[in-house]
Design an enzyme around this catalytic site. Structure first.
Site, PDB file in Angstrom:
ATOM      1  N   CYS A 140      68.177 -31.310-124.200  1.00  0.00           N
ATOM      2  CA  CYS A 140      69.634 -32.418-123.152  1.00  0.00           C
ATOM      3  C   CYS A 140      68.447 -33.375-123.125  1.00  0.00           C
ATOM      4  O   CYS A 140      66.609 -33.363-121.941  1.00  0.00           O
ATOM      5  CB  CYS A 140      69.459 -31.431-122.399  1.00  0.00           C
ATOM      6  SG  CYS A 140      70.201 -32.731-120.487  1.00  0.00           S
ATOM      7  N   CYS A 144      68.062 -34.262-118.805  1.00  0.00           N
ATOM      8  CA  CYS A 144      67.371 -32.894-118.429  1.00  0.00           C
ATOM      9  C   CYS A 144      65.605 -34.098-118.588  1.00  0.00           C
ATOM     10  O   CYS A 144      64.761 -33.155-117.227  1.00  0.00           O
ATOM     11  CB  CYS A 144      66.733 -31.454-118.999  1.00  0.00           C
ATOM     12  SG  CYS A 144      69.398 -30.878-118.881  1.00  0.00           S
TER      13      CYS A 144
END
Length: 104
Positions: free
Chosen positions: A28, A31
């Protein structure tokens, strides 16, 4: 480095005080952008707040239990009770203000 918590230890990690959990995945992008901010907040607030991470790919049961459908998701717990869920990337100051609101 912030501890990555597995499903079998999750409940014991969040049971006392204010605990901020970063639900993330290695693949991600947002993230990865949030990770250094989360580390900075941990070093600044570690006397009052516990910071842990949960890999949603490794701990699908916990992610499902807390309805994590988008990542990154930050969930703030106080004494084991879910208090706030923040979805998506947030600037450091924004996150800090949210976390501090549970220290009063």
């Amino acid at each position: 480095m912030i501890k990555i918590v597995k499903e079998n230890e999750f409940n014991s990690e969040i049971k006392d005080g204010v605990v901020v959990v970063d639900f993330f995945a290695d693949w991600c992008g947002p993230c990865k952008m949030l990770a250094p901010i989360f580390e900075e907040l941990e070093s600044e607030m570690k006397e009052k707040v516990k910071f842990v991470k949960v890999d949603v790919d490794d701990s699908t049961g916990v992610a499902h239990e807390y309805d994590i459908t988008n990542i990154p998701s930050i969930v703030i717990f106080k004494d084991g009770e879910k208090k706030e869920k923040l979805v998506g990337f947030r600037p450091k100051e924004n996150l800090k203000v949210e976390i501090e609101s549970f220290l009063k």
